[in-house]
Write a protein that holds these residues in place. Structure first.
Motif, PDB file in Angstrom:
ATOM      1  N   TRP A  83       0.834  -1.194   0.000  1.00  0.00           N
ATOM      2  CA  TRP A  83       0.000   0.000   0.000  1.00  0.00           C
ATOM      3  C   TRP A  83       0.873   1.250   0.000  1.00  0.00           C
ATOM      4  CZ3 TRP A  83      -0.750   4.292   3.023  1.00  0.00           C
ATOM      5  CH2 TRP A  83      -1.903   5.028   2.776  1.00  0.00           C
ATOM      6  N   MET A  84       1.925   1.238   0.825  1.00  0.00           N
ATOM      7  CA  MET A  84       2.811   2.407   0.883  1.00  0.00           C
ATOM      8  C   MET A  84       3.497   2.618  -0.467  1.00  0.00           C
ATOM      9  SD  MET A  84       4.319   2.557   4.814  1.00  0.00           S
ATOM     10  CE  MET A  84       5.828   1.842   4.358  1.00  0.00           C
ATOM     11  N   VAL A  85       3.929   1.554  -1.106  1.00  0.00           N
ATOM     12  CA  VAL A  85       4.546   1.670  -2.433  1.00  0.00           C
ATOM     13  C   VAL A  85       3.532   2.239  -3.423  1.00  0.00           C
ATOM     14  CG1 VAL A  85       5.430   0.349  -4.405  1.00  0.00           C
ATOM     15  CG2 VAL A  85       6.292  -0.127  -2.102  1.00  0.00           C
ATOM     16  N   VAL A  91      10.513   5.692  -3.513  1.00  0.00           N
ATOM     17  CA  VAL A  91      10.649   4.687  -2.457  1.00  0.00           C
ATOM     18  C   VAL A  91      12.106   4.629  -2.018  1.00  0.00           C
ATOM     19  CG1 VAL A  91      10.350   2.252  -1.858  1.00  0.00           C
ATOM     20  CG2 VAL A  91       8.723   3.352  -3.421  1.00  0.00           C
ATOM     21  N   ILE A  92      12.318   4.753  -0.696  1.00  0.00           N
ATOM     22  CA  ILE A  92      13.657   4.639  -0.119  1.00  0.00           C
ATOM     23  C   ILE A  92      13.679   3.356   0.699  1.00  0.00           C
ATOM     24  CG2 ILE A  92      15.361   5.673   1.424  1.00  0.00           C
ATOM     25  CD1 ILE A  92      13.943   8.396   0.841  1.00  0.00           C
ATOM     26  N   VAL A  93      14.659   2.496   0.426  1.00  0.00           N
ATOM     27  CA  VAL A  93      14.780   1.226   1.144  1.00  0.00           C
ATOM     28  C   VAL A  93      16.208   1.059   1.666  1.00  0.00           C
ATOM     29  CG1 VAL A  93      12.954   0.089  -0.181  1.00  0.00           C
ATOM     30  CG2 VAL A  93      15.312  -0.093  -0.952  1.00  0.00           C
ATOM     31  N   ASN A  94      16.334   0.122   2.571  1.00  0.00           N
ATOM     32  CA  ASN A  94      17.640  -0.264   3.100  1.00  0.00           C
ATOM     33  C   ASN A  94      17.703  -1.789   3.035  1.00  0.00           C
ATOM     34  OD1 ASN A  94      20.164   0.048   4.375  1.00  0.00           O
ATOM     35  ND2 ASN A  94      19.239  -0.384   6.358  1.00  0.00           N
ATOM     36  N   VAL A  95      17.980  -2.295   1.840  1.00  0.00           N
ATOM     37  CA  VAL A  95      17.943  -3.734   1.595  1.00  0.00           C
ATOM     38  C   VAL A  95      19.352  -4.223   1.298  1.00  0.00           C
ATOM     39  CG1 VAL A  95      17.041  -5.539   0.081  1.00  0.00           C
ATOM     40  CG2 VAL A  95      15.577  -3.620   0.743  1.00  0.00           C
ATOM     41  N   CYS A  96      19.857  -5.137   2.157  1.00  0.00           N
ATOM     42  CA  CYS A  96      21.215  -5.642   1.942  1.00  0.00           C
ATOM     43  C   CYS A  96      21.256  -7.150   1.688  1.00  0.00           C
ATOM     44  CB  CYS A  96      22.122  -5.263   3.107  1.00  0.00           C
ATOM     45  SG  CYS A  96      21.412  -5.125   4.707  1.00  0.00           S
ATOM     46  N   GLN A 107      11.341  -5.290  -4.549  1.00  0.00           N
ATOM     47  CA  GLN A 107      11.033  -5.907  -5.842  1.00  0.00           C
ATOM     48  C   GLN A 107       9.657  -5.447  -6.346  1.00  0.00           C
ATOM     49  OE1 GLN A 107      13.225  -7.705  -7.727  1.00  0.00           O
ATOM     50  NE2 GLN A 107      14.593  -7.020  -6.109  1.00  0.00           N
ATOM     51  N   TYR A 108       8.699  -5.351  -5.441  1.00  0.00           N
ATOM     52  CA  TYR A 108       7.363  -4.874  -5.816  1.00  0.00           C
ATOM     53  C   TYR A 108       7.445  -3.432  -6.331  1.00  0.00           C
ATOM     54  CZ  TYR A 108       2.463  -3.545  -5.473  1.00  0.00           C
ATOM     55  OH  TYR A 108       1.205  -3.074  -5.753  1.00  0.00           O
ATOM     56  N   ALA A 109       8.190  -2.588  -5.640  1.00  0.00           N
ATOM     57  CA  ALA A 109       8.332  -1.186  -6.052  1.00  0.00           C
ATOM     58  C   ALA A 109       8.961  -1.087  -7.444  1.00  0.00           C
ATOM     59  CB  ALA A 109       9.165  -0.412  -5.032  1.00  0.00           C
ATOM     60  N   LEU A 110       9.961  -1.897  -7.696  1.00  0.00           N
ATOM     61  CA  LEU A 110      10.600  -1.891  -9.010  1.00  0.00           C
ATOM     62  C   LEU A 110       9.616  -2.328 -10.096  1.00  0.00           C
ATOM     63  CD1 LEU A 110      14.092  -3.328  -8.024  1.00  0.00           C
ATOM     64  CD2 LEU A 110      13.593  -0.987  -8.805  1.00  0.00           C
ATOM     65  N   LEU A 115      10.439   5.176  -8.683  1.00  0.00           N
ATOM     66  CA  LEU A 115      11.804   5.665  -8.515  1.00  0.00           C
ATOM     67  C   LEU A 115      12.261   5.171  -7.152  1.00  0.00           C
ATOM     68  CD1 LEU A 115      14.153   7.382  -9.529  1.00  0.00           C
ATOM     69  CD2 LEU A 115      13.069   9.346  -8.467  1.00  0.00           C
ATOM     70  N   LEU A 116      13.327   4.374  -7.123  1.00  0.00           N
ATOM     71  CA  LEU A 116      13.730   3.704  -5.903  1.00  0.00           C
ATOM     72  C   LEU A 116      15.175   4.020  -5.580  1.00  0.00           C
ATOM     73  CD1 LEU A 116      12.746   0.351  -4.621  1.00  0.00           C
ATOM     74  CD2 LEU A 116      15.185   0.667  -4.967  1.00  0.00           C
TER      75      LEU A 116
END
Length: 121
Positions: A83-85, A91-96, A107-110, A115-116
């Motif tokens: 929902w937020m996406v 979208v700002i993430v911190n995925v490592c 992946q959903y945002a992409l 714009l991520l």
């Protein structure tokens, strides 16, 4: 980002270290820019009533999307992230790592063409 992209609202899930650090940064930005910090809850809980003063002090708005009302708590977090996406332009993430909820959200945002920015090292 606020001036360059016209961002006026920042959403956070409020769960975990990244969300805490993200919210702290937005609160600093609020001192210079007219922006809002919105907490998006995945499900209703007594927490909001018991700690209402805290939430009013820390966030401009607390939102529980109507689409999530009645969802099982485990599934509600995933649906909240989507929902937020869906409601965001950026979208700002911190995925490592390549697994977990944050990774699936990225992946959903992409896939949605958002714009991520991944700030993970």
């Amino acid at each position: 980002m606020t001036e360059e992209y016209g961002v006026t609202e920042f959403m956070t899930g409020g769960m975990g270290d990244f969300d805490t650090r993200f919210s702290e940064v937005v609160r600093k930005i609020k001192k210079k820019y007219d922006v809002k910090l919105v907490l998006v809850k995945p499900y209703d809980s007594d927490e909001l009533g018991k700690n209402g003063a805290y939430y009013r002090a820390m966030f401009d708005f607390v939102v529980l999307p109507t689409e999530l009302v009645g969802c099982h708590p485990k599934g509600a977090v995933i649906k909240r992230n989507k929902w937020m996406v869906d409601e965001s332009d950026y979208v700002i993430v911190n995925v490592c790592r390549k697994y977990g909820g944050a990774y699936r959200t990225m992946q959903y945002a992409l896939k949605q063409g958002k714009l991520l920015r991944n700030i993970a090292p």
